[in-house]
Write an enzyme that holds these catalytic residues in place. Structure first.
Site, PDB file in Angstrom:
ATOM      1  N   MET A   1       2.836   6.553   0.085  1.00  0.00           N
ATOM      2  CA  MET A   1       3.793   5.449   0.123  1.00  0.00           C
ATOM      3  C   MET A   1       3.333   4.315  -0.792  1.00  0.00           C
ATOM      4  O   MET A   1       2.173   4.255  -1.202  1.00  0.00           O
ATOM      5  CB  MET A   1       3.975   4.932   1.536  1.00  0.00           C
ATOM      6  CG  MET A   1       2.747   4.296   2.141  1.00  0.00           C
ATOM      7  SD  MET A   1       3.144   3.295   3.605  1.00  0.00           S
ATOM      8  CE  MET A   1       4.189   2.032   2.882  1.00  0.00           C
TER       9      MET A   1
ATOM     10  N   SER B   1       8.211  -1.906   6.556  1.00  0.00           N
ATOM     11  CA  SER B   1       8.731  -0.658   5.999  1.00  0.00           C
ATOM     12  C   SER B   1      10.199  -0.774   5.605  1.00  0.00           C
ATOM     13  O   SER B   1      10.598  -0.310   4.535  1.00  0.00           O
ATOM     14  CB  SER B   1       8.575   0.484   7.009  1.00  0.00           C
ATOM     15  OG  SER B   1       7.219   0.836   7.163  1.00  0.00           O
TER      16      SER B   1
ATOM     17  N   HIS C   1       3.571  -4.325  12.131  1.00  0.00           N
ATOM     18  CA  HIS C   1       3.593  -2.897  11.821  1.00  0.00           C
ATOM     19  C   HIS C   1       2.491  -2.169  12.593  1.00  0.00           C
ATOM     20  O   HIS C   1       2.704  -1.087  13.159  1.00  0.00           O
ATOM     21  CB  HIS C   1       3.392  -2.729  10.315  1.00  0.00           C
ATOM     22  CG  HIS C   1       3.785  -1.393   9.785  1.00  0.00           C
ATOM     23  ND1 HIS C   1       5.038  -0.838   9.949  1.00  0.00           N
ATOM     24  CD2 HIS C   1       3.075  -0.481   9.049  1.00  0.00           C
ATOM     25  CE1 HIS C   1       5.089   0.330   9.348  1.00  0.00           C
ATOM     26  NE2 HIS C   1       3.913   0.574   8.808  1.00  0.00           N
TER      27      HIS C   1
ATOM     28  N   TYR D   1       1.906  11.994   3.912  1.00  0.00           N
ATOM     29  CA  TYR D   1       2.851  11.480   2.923  1.00  0.00           C
ATOM     30  C   TYR D   1       2.243  10.268   2.206  1.00  0.00           C
ATOM     31  O   TYR D   1       1.450   9.527   2.781  1.00  0.00           O
ATOM     32  CB  TYR D   1       4.188  11.090   3.561  1.00  0.00           C
ATOM     33  CG  TYR D   1       4.103  10.019   4.624  1.00  0.00           C
ATOM     34  CD1 TYR D   1       4.277   8.673   4.308  1.00  0.00           C
ATOM     35  CD2 TYR D   1       3.858  10.345   5.966  1.00  0.00           C
ATOM     36  CE1 TYR D   1       4.216   7.685   5.289  1.00  0.00           C
ATOM     37  CE2 TYR D   1       3.801   9.370   6.947  1.00  0.00           C
ATOM     38  CZ  TYR D   1       3.971   8.041   6.599  1.00  0.00           C
ATOM     39  OH  TYR D   1       3.903   7.067   7.569  1.00  0.00           O
TER      40      TYR D   1
ATOM     41  N   GLN E   1      -4.019   8.220  13.281  1.00  0.00           N
ATOM     42  CA  GLN E   1      -3.600   7.850  11.931  1.00  0.00           C
ATOM     43  C   GLN E   1      -4.806   7.633  11.023  1.00  0.00           C
ATOM     44  O   GLN E   1      -5.771   6.979  11.414  1.00  0.00           O
ATOM     45  CB  GLN E   1      -2.784   6.560  11.963  1.00  0.00           C
ATOM     46  CG  GLN E   1      -1.563   6.588  12.860  1.00  0.00           C
ATOM     47  CD  GLN E   1      -0.851   5.251  12.867  1.00  0.00           C
ATOM     48  OE1 GLN E   1      -0.441   4.754  11.818  1.00  0.00           O
ATOM     49  NE2 GLN E   1      -0.702   4.656  14.047  1.00  0.00           N
TER      50      GLN E   1
ATOM     51  N   LYS F   1       4.394  -0.094  -1.662  1.00  0.00           N
ATOM     52  CA  LYS F   1       5.162  -1.291  -1.338  1.00  0.00           C
ATOM     53  C   LYS F   1       6.084  -1.645  -2.505  1.00  0.00           C
ATOM     54  O   LYS F   1       5.681  -1.575  -3.674  1.00  0.00           O
ATOM     55  CB  LYS F   1       4.222  -2.473  -1.047  1.00  0.00           C
ATOM     56  CG  LYS F   1       3.373  -2.299   0.208  1.00  0.00           C
ATOM     57  CD  LYS F   1       4.223  -2.215   1.461  1.00  0.00           C
ATOM     58  CE  LYS F   1       3.341  -2.264   2.704  1.00  0.00           C
ATOM     59  NZ  LYS F   1       4.112  -2.046   3.940  1.00  0.00           N
TER      60      LYS F   1
END
Length: 271
Positions: A166, A242, A191, A164, A204, A168
């Site tokens: 993303m 997040s 995080h 996905y 990741q 900020k």
């Protein structure tokens, strides 16, 4: 000047391609044509599987997402990545594919903490500041952990993927880019600590795309159990980085398959 950009290290260029299959055209092609197509697709992805300097490509069969396939490619240069894109497009398989989405980025390690430390010791932009950043970048680039992020190799058995994009937020009252670098460093550290609790369960890969694509980062997760995607994303949504500042795009979840499996996925019946 506290709103300074963090130093970053970059590694391989990445391309995520999402395709739908023209199943009607494939069925109309007949068994012999499908067998020939599967053989060509097998040869193509066997060749793309291993690029230069350890880079690689892999096909994934999507579940949901409004499409059929996710192809993930890592290459040392943008030129080589563009060549991979052209080879897929020009292949016999490419004639049956309809592009639904693609995403261009580069593997990235953000040095928020090092940048915040340097800014606390020296005036940003000064020779001393730049020297301190260069020293930190050299040390991080030599780290095995950082190198695994810049030049990722998926652990054995992690055959499920979730990708996905993303960004900020840049909203009044929740503007990531107006925060002092020390605050951004603290939030990203928190995080990252959440993500580390999934070590060994989720691998990741973070890729940066500022100036390369519409979003700012891509996140590619690999796991042996697809439920780990739900768990890690849920946990990380509660982190302030997040919860307050994260915006997320479409999610694509799939299952890796070997190039030799193209025949079964294209409906070729063994004779």
């Amino acid at each position: 000047m506290s709103q300074i950009a963090p130093a970053t290290l970059e590694g391989w260029y990445a391309l995520h391609q999402v395709f739908s299959m023209d199943w009607a055209a494939l069925r109309a092609a007949g068994p012999a044509a499908r067998a020939e197509l599967a053989a060509e697709a097998t040869a193509l992805f066997n060749e793309l599987a291993k690029g230069a300097d350890g880079t690689w490509s892999a096909p994934f069969r999507l579940a949901g997402g409004g499409a059929d396939w996710l192809f993930v490619h890592f290459r040392p240069t943008l030129d080589e990545l563009a060549d991979v894109q052209r080879r897929v497009s020009d292949s016999a398989l490419g004639a049956y594919l309809r592009r639904e989405y693609d995403y261009l980025s580069i593997t990235e390690a953000g040095l928020y903490h090092a940048t915040a430390e340097a800014a606390g010791e020296h005036k940003p932009g000064s020779d001393e500041f730049r020297a301190r950043i260069a020293e930190s970048m050299a040390a991080e680039a030599a780290s095995a952990h950082v190198r695994s992020r810049l030049y990722p190799q998926v652990p054995e058995g992690m055959r499920y993927v979730s990708f996905y994009p993303m960004t900020k937020r840049r909203e009044q009252g929740a503007n990531w880019y107006s925060l002092p670098v020390a605050d951004r460093s603290r939030l990203m550290r928190e995080h990252g600590m959440t993500g580390r609790t999934f070590a060994g369960r989720v691998f990741q890969v973070i890729t940066g795309s500022v100036g390369l694509d519409d979003w700012e980062w891509g996140v590619t997760l690999f796991a042996r159990d697809p439920l780990e995607f739900k768990r890690i994303v849920t946990e990380m949504r509660y982190d302030e980085a997040s919860a307050v500042y994260g915006e997320f795009g479409r999610f694509f979840t799939g299952i890796r398959f070997a190039p030799e499996e193209w025949a079964s996925h294209l409906g070729v019946v063994a004779g």
